[in-house]
Scaffold this motif. Structure first.
Motif, PDB file in Angstrom:
ATOM      1  N   ALA A   8      17.576   7.018   5.948  1.00  0.00           N
ATOM      2  CA  ALA A   8      16.190   6.920   5.478  1.00  0.00           C
ATOM      3  C   ALA A   8      15.915   5.544   4.879  1.00  0.00           C
ATOM      4  N   GLY A   9      16.875   5.014   4.140  1.00  0.00           N
ATOM      5  CA  GLY A   9      16.703   3.688   3.559  1.00  0.00           C
ATOM      6  C   GLY A   9      16.604   2.601   4.613  1.00  0.00           C
ATOM      7  N   VAL A  10      17.482   2.653   5.586  1.00  0.00           N
ATOM      8  CA  VAL A  10      17.443   1.656   6.659  1.00  0.00           C
ATOM      9  C   VAL A  10      16.162   1.794   7.470  1.00  0.00           C
ATOM     10  N   ALA A  11      15.804   3.028   7.840  1.00  0.00           N
ATOM     11  CA  ALA A  11      14.586   3.252   8.617  1.00  0.00           C
ATOM     12  C   ALA A  11      13.355   2.793   7.838  1.00  0.00           C
ATOM     13  N   GLY A  12      13.317   3.116   6.552  1.00  0.00           N
ATOM     14  CA  GLY A  12      12.185   2.685   5.730  1.00  0.00           C
ATOM     15  C   GLY A  12      12.102   1.171   5.624  1.00  0.00           C
ATOM     16  N   ALA A  13      13.250   0.532   5.422  1.00  0.00           N
ATOM     17  CA  ALA A  13      13.258  -0.936   5.323  1.00  0.00           C
ATOM     18  C   ALA A  13      12.808  -1.579   6.627  1.00  0.00           C
ATOM     19  N   VAL A  14      13.271  -1.053   7.746  1.00  0.00           N
ATOM     20  CA  VAL A  14      12.856  -1.591   9.053  1.00  0.00           C
ATOM     21  C   VAL A  14      11.358  -1.371   9.248  1.00  0.00           C
ATOM     22  N   PHE A  15      10.876  -0.169   8.947  1.00  0.00           N
ATOM     23  CA  PHE A  15       9.458   0.138   9.125  1.00  0.00           C
ATOM     24  C   PHE A  15       8.577  -0.748   8.248  1.00  0.00           C
ATOM     25  N   VAL A  16       8.891  -0.831   6.948  1.00  0.00           N
ATOM     26  CA  VAL A  16       8.067  -1.616   6.029  1.00  0.00           C
ATOM     27  C   VAL A  16       8.140  -3.100   6.386  1.00  0.00           C
ATOM     28  N   SER A  17       9.324  -3.591   6.718  1.00  0.00           N
ATOM     29  CA  SER A  17       9.466  -5.003   7.090  1.00  0.00           C
ATOM     30  C   SER A  17       8.699  -5.319   8.360  1.00  0.00           C
ATOM     31  N   THR A  18       8.778  -4.431   9.338  1.00  0.00           N
ATOM     32  CA  THR A  18       8.044  -4.640  10.588  1.00  0.00           C
ATOM     33  C   THR A  18       6.542  -4.641  10.337  1.00  0.00           C
ATOM     34  N   LEU A  19       6.081  -3.697   9.542  1.00  0.00           N
ATOM     35  CA  LEU A  19       4.661  -3.643   9.200  1.00  0.00           C
ATOM     36  C   LEU A  19       4.246  -4.900   8.451  1.00  0.00           C
ATOM     37  N   TRP A  20       5.091  -5.337   7.535  1.00  0.00           N
ATOM     38  CA  TRP A  20       4.808  -6.525   6.737  1.00  0.00           C
ATOM     39  C   TRP A  20       4.659  -7.764   7.619  1.00  0.00           C
ATOM     40  N   TRP A  21       5.622  -7.984   8.486  1.00  0.00           N
ATOM     41  CA  TRP A  21       5.623  -9.206   9.286  1.00  0.00           C
ATOM     42  C   TRP A  21       4.678  -9.156  10.479  1.00  0.00           C
ATOM     43  N   SER A  22       4.191  -7.969  10.837  1.00  0.00           N
ATOM     44  CA  SER A  22       3.273  -7.873  11.970  1.00  0.00           C
ATOM     45  C   SER A  22       1.813  -7.889  11.537  1.00  0.00           C
ATOM     46  N   GLU A  23       1.555  -7.984  10.243  1.00  0.00           N
ATOM     47  CA  GLU A  23       0.180  -8.046   9.751  1.00  0.00           C
ATOM     48  C   GLU A  23      -0.457  -9.363  10.196  1.00  0.00           C
ATOM     49  N   PRO A  24      -1.659  -9.283  10.768  1.00  0.00           N
ATOM     50  CA  PRO A  24      -2.320 -10.516  11.214  1.00  0.00           C
ATOM     51  C   PRO A  24      -2.896 -11.288  10.027  1.00  0.00           C
ATOM     52  N   GLY A  25      -2.897 -12.574  10.171  1.00  0.00           N
ATOM     53  CA  GLY A  25      -3.510 -13.423   9.161  1.00  0.00           C
ATOM     54  C   GLY A  25      -2.697 -13.528   7.893  1.00  0.00           C
ATOM     55  N   PRO A  26      -3.109 -14.426   7.032  1.00  0.00           N
ATOM     56  CA  PRO A  26      -2.404 -14.582   5.757  1.00  0.00           C
ATOM     57  C   PRO A  26      -2.710 -13.401   4.832  1.00  0.00           C
ATOM     58  N   PRO A  74      -2.606 -11.653   0.936  1.00  0.00           N
ATOM     59  CA  PRO A  74      -2.614 -12.070  -0.478  1.00  0.00           C
ATOM     60  C   PRO A  74      -1.218 -11.934  -1.090  1.00  0.00           C
ATOM     61  N   GLY A  75      -0.978 -12.673  -2.137  1.00  0.00           N
ATOM     62  CA  GLY A  75       0.321 -12.652  -2.798  1.00  0.00           C
ATOM     63  C   GLY A  75       0.722 -11.279  -3.286  1.00  0.00           C
ATOM     64  N   ARG A  76      -0.228 -10.516  -3.819  1.00  0.00           N
ATOM     65  CA  ARG A  76       0.100  -9.177  -4.320  1.00  0.00           C
ATOM     66  C   ARG A  76       0.494  -8.239  -3.185  1.00  0.00           C
ATOM     67  N   THR A  77      -0.042  -8.471  -1.986  1.00  0.00           N
ATOM     68  CA  THR A  77       0.347  -7.656  -0.834  1.00  0.00           C
ATOM     69  C   THR A  77       1.773  -7.987  -0.424  1.00  0.00           C
ATOM     70  N   HIS A  78       2.116  -9.270  -0.426  1.00  0.00           N
ATOM     71  CA  HIS A  78       3.508  -9.665  -0.151  1.00  0.00           C
ATOM     72  C   HIS A  78       4.451  -9.048  -1.185  1.00  0.00           C
ATOM     73  N   LEU A  79       4.013  -9.054  -2.440  1.00  0.00           N
ATOM     74  CA  LEU A  79       4.831  -8.479  -3.500  1.00  0.00           C
ATOM     75  C   LEU A  79       5.041  -6.987  -3.280  1.00  0.00           C
ATOM     76  N   ALA A  80       3.999  -6.279  -2.901  1.00  0.00           N
ATOM     77  CA  ALA A  80       4.110  -4.835  -2.654  1.00  0.00           C
ATOM     78  C   ALA A  80       5.049  -4.556  -1.480  1.00  0.00           C
ATOM     79  N   PHE A  81       4.894  -5.296  -0.398  1.00  0.00           N
ATOM     80  CA  PHE A  81       5.786  -5.111   0.755  1.00  0.00           C
ATOM     81  C   PHE A  81       7.240  -5.415   0.371  1.00  0.00           C
ATOM     82  N   ALA A  82       7.438  -6.495  -0.375  1.00  0.00           N
ATOM     83  CA  ALA A  82       8.796  -6.853  -0.793  1.00  0.00           C
ATOM     84  C   ALA A  82       9.385  -5.772  -1.696  1.00  0.00           C
ATOM     85  N   LEU A  83       8.583  -5.238  -2.584  1.00  0.00           N
ATOM     86  CA  LEU A  83       9.035  -4.188  -3.487  1.00  0.00           C
ATOM     87  C   LEU A  83       9.445  -2.934  -2.714  1.00  0.00           C
TER      88      LEU A  83
END
Length: 160
Positions: free
Chosen positions: A34-52, A54-63
């Motif tokens: 579950a941890g690996v799947a969640g990390a892959v899912f959140v990271s993929t969603l994070w890096w596939s977001e179009p456009g720049p 906001p910093g708080r969104t990057h922080l939330a994804f990183a968290l």
């Protein structure tokens, strides 16, 4: 009749060898996957977001990615343990759960306030999750303390 003593000796050896119970193995594998799947899912969603973003969104994804990786690390750690844990695994899991509850409550509350929907519902639901996590932390610490106390009574040894 000749196999009977050998089987008993083998049973004794298996009981002496520290291994995880099936239940703990399932829990460890579930946390790891579950941890690996969640990390892959959140990271993929994070890096596939179009456009720049906001910093708080990057922080939330990183968290959220860090929390998923913490669960994966916990599952991997639990699978590699071959010694009695004296409920240390429960203490660690409870603290990860509390951190995840606090972080999620904070992020959801900030999002709710920024959208103008108010923080009441976010804080109420998040507070419920945090309260449950705090109860689990306290229970885990109490269980570990009881097991360590019992071990000291039986063996006269200190903490592992």
């Amino acid at each position: 009749m000749n196999n009977e003593p050998r089987r008993s000796a083998q049973d004794m050896i298996e009981h002496l060898a520290p291994v995880l119970s099936l239940r703990r193995r399932i829990r460890a594998v579930t946390a790891l996957l579950a941890g690996v799947a969640g990390a892959v899912f959140v990271s993929t969603l994070w890096w596939s977001e179009p456009g720049p973003l906001p910093g708080r969104t990057h922080l939330a994804f990183a968290l959220f990615t860090a929390l998923c990786l913490a669960w994966a690390a916990y599952g991997g750690w639990l699978l590699t343990r071959r010694v009695p844990l004296f409920a240390a695994d429960r203490v660690i899991a409870a603290w990860i759960g509390l951190a995840a509850s606090l972080a999620t409550t904070a992020v959801v509350t900030v999002v709710a306030v920024r959208r103008g929907t108010g923080a009441g519902l976010a804080l109420a639901v998040g507070g419920l999750f945090v309260a449950v996590a705090v109860v689990l932390v306290v229970r885990a610490h109490l269980r570990r303390a009881a097991l360590l106390r019992r071990m000291r009574e039986l063996t006269g040894r200190g903490n592992p």
